[in-house]
Design an enzyme around this catalytic site. Structure first.
Site, short mmCIF file in Angstrom:
data_model
loop_
_atom_site.label_atom_id
_atom_site.label_comp_id
_atom_site.label_asym_id
_atom_site.label_seq_id
_atom_site.Cartn_x
_atom_site.Cartn_y
_atom_site.Cartn_z
N HIS A 301 64.26 21.42 -28.33
CA HIS A 301 64.62 21.79 -26.96
C HIS A 301 63.35 22.14 -26.21
CE1 HIS A 301 66.61 23.73 -23.61
NE2 HIS A 301 67.69 23.09 -23.99
N ASP A 358 73.98 20.51 -28.74
CA ASP A 358 74.67 19.24 -29.02
C ASP A 358 74.87 18.99 -30.50
OD1 ASP A 358 75.04 18.41 -26.41
OD2 ASP A 358 72.99 17.70 -26.25
N1 ACO Z 1 63.10 14.83 -34.05
C1 ACO Z 1 61.80 14.66 -34.46
N2 ACO Z 1 60.73 15.12 -33.79
C2 ACO Z 1 60.94 15.78 -32.65
C3 ACO Z 1 62.26 15.99 -32.15
C4 ACO Z 1 63.34 15.50 -32.89
N3 ACO Z 1 64.61 15.68 -32.47
N4 ACO Z 1 62.18 16.67 -30.97
C5 ACO Z 1 60.89 16.87 -30.75
N5 ACO Z 1 60.13 16.33 -31.75
C6 ACO Z 1 58.66 16.41 -31.89
C7 ACO Z 1 57.96 15.43 -30.96
O1 ACO Z 1 57.72 14.19 -31.57
C8 ACO Z 1 56.68 16.19 -30.67
O2 ACO Z 1 55.83 16.05 -31.79
P1 ACO Z 1 54.22 16.03 -31.60
O3 ACO Z 1 53.85 17.37 -31.03
O4 ACO Z 1 53.69 15.76 -32.95
O5 ACO Z 1 53.94 14.89 -30.64
C9 ACO Z 1 57.12 17.65 -30.61
O6 ACO Z 1 58.27 17.71 -31.46
C10 ACO Z 1 57.49 18.14 -29.21
O7 ACO Z 1 58.47 17.26 -28.70
P2 ACO Z 1 58.55 16.79 -27.18
O8 ACO Z 1 59.24 15.48 -27.12
O9 ACO Z 1 57.19 16.91 -26.55
O10 ACO Z 1 59.45 17.95 -26.61
P3 ACO Z 1 60.18 17.94 -25.21
O11 ACO Z 1 60.28 19.34 -24.82
O12 ACO Z 1 59.52 17.01 -24.26
O13 ACO Z 1 61.62 17.29 -25.55
C11 ACO Z 1 63.83 17.09 -26.36
C12 ACO Z 1 62.73 18.05 -25.83
C13 ACO Z 1 63.99 15.92 -25.38
C14 ACO Z 1 65.14 17.84 -26.41
C15 ACO Z 1 63.44 16.57 -27.75
O14 ACO Z 1 63.34 17.66 -28.67
C16 ACO Z 1 64.41 15.53 -28.30
O15 ACO Z 1 64.24 14.34 -28.02
N6 ACO Z 1 65.46 15.95 -29.08
C17 ACO Z 1 66.47 15.03 -29.56
C18 ACO Z 1 67.48 14.73 -28.47
C19 ACO Z 1 68.38 15.93 -28.18
O16 ACO Z 1 68.93 16.55 -29.09
N7 ACO Z 1 68.58 16.22 -26.87
C20 ACO Z 1 69.47 17.30 -26.43
C21 ACO Z 1 68.68 18.42 -25.85
S1 ACO Z 1 69.74 19.76 -25.40
C22 ACO Z 1 70.40 19.27 -23.95
O17 ACO Z 1 69.84 18.57 -23.17
C23 ACO Z 1 71.68 19.76 -23.64
#
Ligand code: ACO
Length: 424
Positions: A301, A358
């Site tokens: 998140h 979620d």
């Molecule tokens: N699985 C694996 N790796 C992940 C995940 C994941 N679900 N989420 C984040 N990471 C990693 C990224 O690759 C990144 O790694 P790095 O630092 O080595 O490059 C680091 O964690 C930070 O991730 P970002 O994508 O920069 O985080 P951001 O804040 O931009 O994205 C998000 C947040 C979109 C929720 C992301 O965690 C994600 O894609 N999760 C899966 C989808 C999801 O569950 N979405 C629902 C969110 S809740 C809602 O909207 C109601």
């Protein structure tokens, strides 16, 4: 501490600080470009506040979520969705009379215009219900144009009341069953369940376990401050586009799998893991592999760097609802194991990636008999009062300007246009 200093080259700029009621601090950058000619660049808005808002407070480091000051744990346990909607939109909990009036209006305005039923015939039966929901909500603007303040209050009621009917009709259409009309003797959640699951040939009684579970889920989804969809609603609304159009835009933004669409993807992913019969570690390893775009859906998140408090509530609720309904879902076992593996893995621990709202909501919706492609629609129904509250707050603030970010241009410098005949 009342100001911040930014140096650009030789020059220093002093910028005022804005402090919120929970001592959150922001640098007021509104005049910075006019003074310096320089902008702040923050794609994804990780360090940028777009507004001041009195609706929802989140402390992502400590896993705190409050609507209008009320802790999410208390509201989810004790309130009704109608009550929470009123509180989010109008600022305070309604008294008994206000709640009765509000709930009764939410029931009375549940019908959609008969002509709108024809729209469903134009969509293919296979249409994703989020596409149907956004189109139908946008089309409400053609029936209920905004006129004055009274009209606005009535339009809030219409939107909240009719959205559940629109959603249930989309489902009925997708399975080829006749629409079931709303009933005035049922609650908001009871009415929705009846419109989803009743059929004309058999009596249907709303199960209080399902009704309570839905009430809790909708409350947990009701607001989450400046996320992707709410910011979209505010941005669209900042051009003074009407409320229905702004909400339709919010629905579209919510649909994406990185946002509300994740609840559908979580279940699809758990099913995929189940079908594969492979070890969970393999999927965790794939999620960690930077050459593989596989992510664990329902993890991570932008704001929570501690457990998402909504996920904590839902994890508990999941066990309770499934046992009350007598459902034994193997996907819940896979989800729990996956969570355990991920939470003990250095990659997830160091990035503070916890299950989000979620992760468990889909398992409850599944147990309730709601089809997977309707999960994000359920999220949208829950989020509507939050979007409305933000839209209303923004429109009431006379200092709001149209949302218009800037950019750093990286394209070609000025060059001469060459007529096509001379381009070789
Ligand atoms: N699985 C694996 N790796 C992940 C995940 C994941 N679900 N989420 C984040 N990471 C990693 C990224 O690759 C990144 O790694 P790095 O630092 O080595 O490059 C680091 O964690 C930070 O991730 P970002 O994508 O920069 O985080 P951001 O804040 O931009 O994205 C998000 C947040 C979109 C929720 C992301 O965690 C994600 O894609 N999760 C899966 C989808 C999801 O569950 N979405 C629902 C969110 S809740 C809602 O909207 C109601």
């Amino acid at each position: 501490m009342t100001s911040a200093k930014i140096s650009v080259g030789e020059k220093d700029y002093e910028l005022p600080l804005v402090v919120g009621s929970e001592n959150e601090v922001g640098i007021d950058m509104t005049k910075f470009r006019a003074q310096s000619g320089v902008i702040s660049l923050d794609p994804g808005f990780g360090s940028t506040g777009s507004c001041q808002s009195a609706i929802t407070f989140i402390n992502g480091e400590e896993g705190v979520l409050r609507y209008r000051g009320y802790p999410i744990e208390d509201i989810a346990e004790n309130a009704s969705f109608a009550e929470v909607s009123y509180m989010l939109i109008y600022g305070n909990l309604p008294n008994k009379t206000q709640l009765e009036e509000f709930s009764s209006k939410l029931t009375q305005h549940s019908l959609i215009h008969e002509d709108m039923k024809k729209f469903y015939e134009g969509f293919p039966a296979s249409a994703h219900p989020m596409a149907v929901l956004s189109s139908m909500v946008g089309s409400l603007a053609t029936y209920y144009p905004e006129k004055d303040e009274d009209g606005f209050d009535l339009n809030i009621i219409r939107l909240l009341a009719k959205a559940k009917t629109i959603a249930a009709f989309a489902y009925k259409r997708s399975i080829g069953q006749p629409f079931i009309y709303p009933q005035n003797n049922l609650s908001y959640c009871g009415n929705f369940l009846n419109m989803m699951f009743a059929v004309p040939s058999e009596p249907y009684t709303v199960d209080p376990v399902l009704e309570a579970a839905l009430n809790k889920l909708l409350i947990l989804h009701a607001d989450h401050e400046q996320n992707c969809s709410t910011s979209t609603v505010r941005l669209v609304g900042s051009s003074h586009a009407n409320m229905f159009a702004s909400m339709a835009a919010g629905i579209c933004a919510l649909w994406g799998p990185l946002h509300g669409g994740a609840n559908q993807k979580v279940i699809e992913q758990l099913k995929y893991i189940q079908r594969s019969g492979e070890d969970l570690q393999k999927f965790v390893d794939r999620a960690k592999d930077k050459n593989d775009d596989f992510r664990l859906m329902g993890f991570g998140h932008r704001v929570y760097k501690n457990f998402d408090p909504r996920a904590r509530i839902l994890k508990k609720s999941c066990d309770q609802v499934l046992s009350k309904l007598g459902v034994d879902d193997p996907l819940l076992d896979i989800a729990k194991k996956l969570e355990e593996v991920a939470l003990n893995d250095e990659y997830f621990v160091s990035r503070r990636l916890y299950p989000n709202v979620d992760f468990y909501s889909g398992i409850i919706y599944r147990a309730m008999g709601i089809p997977t492609n309707m999960f994000t629609v359920m999220f949208a129904l829950g989020r509507l009062p939050g979007w409305i509250a933000h839209w209303y707050e923004m429109r009431q603030d006379t200092s709001t300007r149209i949302g218009r970010p800037r950019q750093i241009y990286t394209g070609p410098a000025a060059r001469d246009f060459v007529p096509v005949a001379k381009r070789g």
